[in-house]
Design a protein around this motif. Structure first.
Motif, PDB file in Angstrom:
ATOM      1  N   ASP A  85      49.373 -60.372  37.413  1.00 59.77           N
ATOM      2  CA  ASP A  85      50.405 -59.462  36.912  1.00 59.77           C
ATOM      3  C   ASP A  85      50.609 -59.576  35.409  1.00 59.77           C
ATOM      4  OD1 ASP A  85      51.739 -61.935  36.965  1.00 59.77           O
ATOM      5  OD2 ASP A  85      53.592 -61.094  37.757  1.00 59.77           O
ATOM      6  N   LEU A  86      50.272 -60.716  34.814  1.00 56.89           N
ATOM      7  CA  LEU A  86      50.418 -60.880  33.374  1.00 56.89           C
ATOM      8  C   LEU A  86      49.332 -60.163  32.582  1.00 56.89           C
ATOM      9  CD1 LEU A  86      51.424 -64.651  33.193  1.00 56.89           C
ATOM     10  CD2 LEU A  86      52.913 -62.645  33.105  1.00 56.89           C
ATOM     11  N   MET A  87      48.247 -59.776  33.260  1.00 52.92           N
ATOM     12  CA  MET A  87      47.139 -59.045  32.628  1.00 52.92           C
ATOM     13  C   MET A  87      46.748 -57.870  33.531  1.00 52.92           C
ATOM     14  SD  MET A  87      44.718 -62.049  31.073  1.00 52.92           S
ATOM     15  CE  MET A  87      44.873 -63.291  32.353  1.00 52.92           C
ATOM     16  N   PRO A  88      47.605 -56.841  33.626  1.00 52.19           N
ATOM     17  CA  PRO A  88      47.368 -55.765  34.585  1.00 52.19           C
ATOM     18  C   PRO A  88      46.119 -54.922  34.312  1.00 52.19           C
ATOM     19  CG  PRO A  88      49.197 -55.214  33.152  1.00 52.19           C
ATOM     20  CD  PRO A  88      48.828 -56.636  32.848  1.00 52.19           C
ATOM     21  N   ASP A  89      45.585 -54.978  33.109  1.00 51.80           N
ATOM     22  CA  ASP A  89      44.407 -54.183  32.772  1.00 51.80           C
ATOM     23  C   ASP A  89      43.115 -54.993  32.816  1.00 51.80           C
ATOM     24  OD1 ASP A  89      45.959 -51.898  32.399  1.00 51.80           O
ATOM     25  OD2 ASP A  89      46.392 -52.441  30.318  1.00 51.80           O
ATOM     26  N   VAL A  90      43.165 -56.148  33.487  1.00 54.48           N
ATOM     27  CA  VAL A  90      42.000 -57.029  33.584  1.00 54.48           C
ATOM     28  C   VAL A  90      41.691 -57.305  35.051  1.00 54.48           C
ATOM     29  CG1 VAL A  90      41.087 -59.328  33.037  1.00 54.48           C
ATOM     30  CG2 VAL A  90      42.473 -58.099  31.351  1.00 54.48           C
ATOM     31  N   VAL A  91      40.403 -57.253  35.396  1.00 55.19           N
ATOM     32  CA  VAL A  91      39.933 -57.536  36.748  1.00 55.19           C
ATOM     33  C   VAL A  91      39.002 -58.744  36.676  1.00 55.19           C
ATOM     34  CG1 VAL A  91      38.610 -56.640  38.706  1.00 55.19           C
ATOM     35  CG2 VAL A  91      40.049 -55.087  37.367  1.00 55.19           C
ATOM     36  N   ALA A  92      39.261 -59.759  37.498  1.00 56.73           N
ATOM     37  CA  ALA A  92      38.409 -60.945  37.563  1.00 56.73           C
ATOM     38  C   ALA A  92      37.533 -60.839  38.813  1.00 56.73           C
ATOM     39  CB  ALA A  92      39.250 -62.210  37.610  1.00 56.73           C
ATOM     40  N   ILE A  93      36.244 -60.999  38.627  1.00 55.54           N
ATOM     41  CA  ILE A  93      35.284 -60.863  39.718  1.00 55.54           C
ATOM     42  C   ILE A  93      34.525 -62.173  39.875  1.00 55.54           C
ATOM     43  CG2 ILE A  93      33.312 -59.554  40.581  1.00 55.54           C
ATOM     44  CD1 ILE A  93      34.238 -57.350  38.478  1.00 55.54           C
ATOM     45  N   PRO A  94      34.649 -62.840  41.044  1.00 57.69           N
ATOM     46  CA  PRO A  94      33.876 -64.057  41.257  1.00 57.69           C
ATOM     47  C   PRO A  94      32.381 -63.762  41.062  1.00 57.69           C
ATOM     48  CG  PRO A  94      35.580 -63.872  42.914  1.00 57.69           C
ATOM     49  CD  PRO A  94      35.556 -62.564  42.175  1.00 57.69           C
ATOM     50  N   LEU A  95      31.738 -64.551  40.230  1.00 58.25           N
ATOM     51  CA  LEU A  95      30.366 -64.288  39.807  1.00 58.25           C
ATOM     52  C   LEU A  95      29.378 -64.209  40.967  1.00 58.25           C
ATOM     53  CD1 LEU A  95      29.467 -63.785  36.910  1.00 58.25           C
ATOM     54  CD2 LEU A  95      28.598 -66.107  36.857  1.00 58.25           C
ATOM     55  N   GLY A  96      29.600 -64.989  42.011  1.00 60.33           N
ATOM     56  CA  GLY A  96      28.684 -64.967  43.149  1.00 60.33           C
ATOM     57  C   GLY A  96      28.622 -63.629  43.864  1.00 60.33           C
ATOM     58  N   ASN A  97      29.625 -62.777  43.667  1.00 58.88           N
ATOM     59  CA  ASN A  97      29.608 -61.457  44.305  1.00 58.88           C
ATOM     60  C   ASN A  97      28.560 -60.534  43.708  1.00 58.88           C
ATOM     61  OD1 ASN A  97      31.643 -62.036  46.179  1.00 58.88           O
ATOM     62  ND2 ASN A  97      33.223 -61.592  44.676  1.00 58.88           N
ATOM     63  N   PHE A  98      28.017 -60.903  42.558  1.00 53.34           N
ATOM     64  CA  PHE A  98      26.925 -60.136  41.960  1.00 53.34           C
ATOM     65  C   PHE A  98      25.564 -60.562  42.518  1.00 53.34           C
ATOM     66  CE2 PHE A  98      30.225 -59.770  38.676  1.00 53.34           C
ATOM     67  CZ  PHE A  98      30.213 -58.401  38.474  1.00 53.34           C
ATOM     68  N   ALA A  99      25.534 -61.613  43.342  1.00 54.56           N
ATOM     69  CA  ALA A  99      24.275 -62.140  43.863  1.00 54.56           C
ATOM     70  C   ALA A  99      23.533 -61.068  44.667  1.00 54.56           C
ATOM     71  CB  ALA A  99      24.527 -63.361  44.751  1.00 54.56           C
ATOM     72  N   ASP A 100      22.303 -60.857  44.305  1.00 55.39           N
ATOM     73  CA  ASP A 100      21.486 -59.819  44.934  1.00 55.39           C
ATOM     74  C   ASP A 100      20.051 -60.073  44.494  1.00 55.39           C
ATOM     75  OD1 ASP A 100      20.070 -57.210  45.151  1.00 55.39           O
ATOM     76  OD2 ASP A 100      22.037 -56.471  45.745  1.00 55.39           O
ATOM     77  N   ASP A 101      19.099 -59.718  45.323  1.00 58.65           N
ATOM     78  CA  ASP A 101      17.701 -59.903  44.953  1.00 58.65           C
ATOM     79  C   ASP A 101      17.309 -59.088  43.720  1.00 58.65           C
ATOM     80  OD1 ASP A 101      17.266 -61.707  46.983  1.00 58.65           O
ATOM     81  OD2 ASP A 101      16.468 -60.222  48.373  1.00 58.65           O
ATOM     82  N   ASP A 102      18.059 -58.005  43.439  1.00 61.62           N
ATOM     83  CA  ASP A 102      17.748 -57.163  42.289  1.00 61.62           C
ATOM     84  C   ASP A 102      18.412 -57.632  41.001  1.00 61.62           C
ATOM     85  OD1 ASP A 102      16.191 -55.476  43.867  1.00 61.62           O
ATOM     86  OD2 ASP A 102      17.913 -54.224  44.401  1.00 61.62           O
ATOM     87  N   VAL A 103      19.276 -58.648  41.086  1.00 60.85           N
ATOM     88  CA  VAL A 103      19.973 -59.153  39.908  1.00 60.85           C
ATOM     89  C   VAL A 103      19.322 -60.461  39.483  1.00 60.85           C
ATOM     90  CG1 VAL A 103      22.169 -60.009  38.993  1.00 60.85           C
ATOM     91  CG2 VAL A 103      22.154 -58.088  40.612  1.00 60.85           C
ATOM     92  N   SER A 104      18.772 -60.466  38.280  1.00 57.61           N
ATOM     93  CA  SER A 104      18.167 -61.710  37.799  1.00 57.61           C
ATOM     94  C   SER A 104      19.244 -62.587  37.194  1.00 57.61           C
ATOM     95  CB  SER A 104      17.084 -61.412  36.762  1.00 57.61           C
ATOM     96  OG  SER A 104      17.669 -61.024  35.538  1.00 57.61           O
ATOM     97  N   LYS A 105      19.008 -63.868  37.187  1.00 53.82           N
ATOM     98  CA  LYS A 105      20.000 -64.789  36.651  1.00 53.82           C
ATOM     99  C   LYS A 105      20.218 -64.580  35.158  1.00 53.82           C
ATOM    100  CE  LYS A 105      16.604 -68.509  36.438  1.00 53.82           C
ATOM    101  NZ  LYS A 105      16.253 -69.804  36.960  1.00 53.82           N
ATOM    102  N   GLN A 106      19.278 -63.960  34.466  1.00 55.74           N
ATOM    103  CA  GLN A 106      19.457 -63.686  33.044  1.00 55.74           C
ATOM    104  C   GLN A 106      20.462 -62.555  32.809  1.00 55.74           C
ATOM    105  OE1 GLN A 106      16.297 -63.910  34.409  1.00 55.74           O
ATOM    106  NE2 GLN A 106      15.802 -65.928  33.610  1.00 55.74           N
ATOM    107  N   GLN A 107      20.725 -61.717  33.808  1.00 53.68           N
ATOM    108  CA  GLN A 107      21.634 -60.591  33.653  1.00 53.68           C
ATOM    109  C   GLN A 107      23.097 -61.021  33.704  1.00 53.68           C
ATOM    110  OE1 GLN A 107      19.601 -58.302  36.875  1.00 53.68           O
ATOM    111  NE2 GLN A 107      20.027 -56.584  35.505  1.00 53.68           N
ATOM    112  N   LEU A 108      23.387 -62.178  34.255  1.00 50.87           N
ATOM    113  CA  LEU A 108      24.764 -62.627  34.399  1.00 50.87           C
ATOM    114  C   LEU A 108      25.121 -63.579  33.264  1.00 50.87           C
ATOM    115  CD1 LEU A 108      24.819 -63.277  38.248  1.00 50.87           C
ATOM    116  CD2 LEU A 108      25.670 -61.269  37.023  1.00 50.87           C
ATOM    117  N   ALA A 109      26.229 -63.276  32.607  1.00 46.30           N
ATOM    118  CA  ALA A 109      26.674 -64.122  31.497  1.00 46.30           C
ATOM    119  C   ALA A 109      27.096 -65.493  32.015  1.00 46.30           C
ATOM    120  CB  ALA A 109      27.835 -63.442  30.767  1.00 46.30           C
ATOM    121  N   ALA A 110      26.776 -66.522  31.262  1.00 43.08           N
ATOM    122  CA  ALA A 110      27.154 -67.885  31.631  1.00 43.08           C
ATOM    123  C   ALA A 110      28.600 -68.147  31.208  1.00 43.08           C
ATOM    124  CB  ALA A 110      26.229 -68.884  30.938  1.00 43.08           C
ATOM    125  N   PRO A 111      29.297 -69.011  31.934  1.00 40.17           N
ATOM    126  CA  PRO A 111      30.675 -69.324  31.551  1.00 40.17           C
ATOM    127  C   PRO A 111      30.735 -70.060  30.213  1.00 40.17           C
ATOM    128  CG  PRO A 111      29.962 -70.730  33.368  1.00 40.17           C
ATOM    129  CD  PRO A 111      28.879 -69.733  33.136  1.00 40.17           C
TER     130      PRO A 111
END
Length: 134
Positions: A85-111
């Motif tokens: 509620d303190l950041m109503p215009d921000v969405v946080a997405i757990p990174l593992g939800n992007f896991a897919d055979d078509d997504v390479s590990k280079q496409q995901l930003a590191a923390p």
């Protein structure tokens, strides 16, 4: 454009552009939410995210008093995103939800941010962390 989805695929979202930040959280709530030693999430501006499918939600109050709303799939229970509620215009997405055979590990930003570092398990060693918050 990248797509994230729950385990069964009935709930998904697409993001465009780069995340605002990618962070690791070692709080006990994230450990329980993920069933792991920490959670990793990418934050995007709400206008970068397109949602698809029906979600249910669960809310809790964080340590600092913010209300956090977790959106999950009513079929498989996968937590696909959350908002604060303190950041109503921000969405946080757990990174593992992007896991897919078509997504390479280079496409995901590191923390680059680590929060609740004092609750980090001693055996966890992360590289590339630029900001640390206890």
């Amino acid at each position: 454009m990248q797509t994230a989805s729950c385990n069964c695929g009935k709930l998904s979202l697409s993001v465009s552009g780069e995340p605002i930040r990618v962070s690791v959280c070692h709080c006990h709530a994230c450990q329980k939410r993920t069933g792991s030693a920490f959670g990793v999430q990418a934050r995007y501006a709400l206008n970068q995210v397109a949602f698809n499918g029906e979600s249910h939600h669960y809310q809790r109050v964080g340590d600092e008093g913010a209300v956090i709303t977790f959106q999950f799939c009513p079929n498989c229970g996968g937590n696909l995103w959350f908002t604060m509620d303190l950041m109503p215009d921000v969405v946080a997405i757990p990174l593992g939800n992007f896991a897919d055979d078509d997504v390479s590990k280079q496409q995901l930003a590191a923390p680059t941010v680590s929060v609740y570092q004092e609750r980090c398990h001693d055996w966890v060693k992360l590289e590339g962390i630029e900001e640390v918050y206890d």
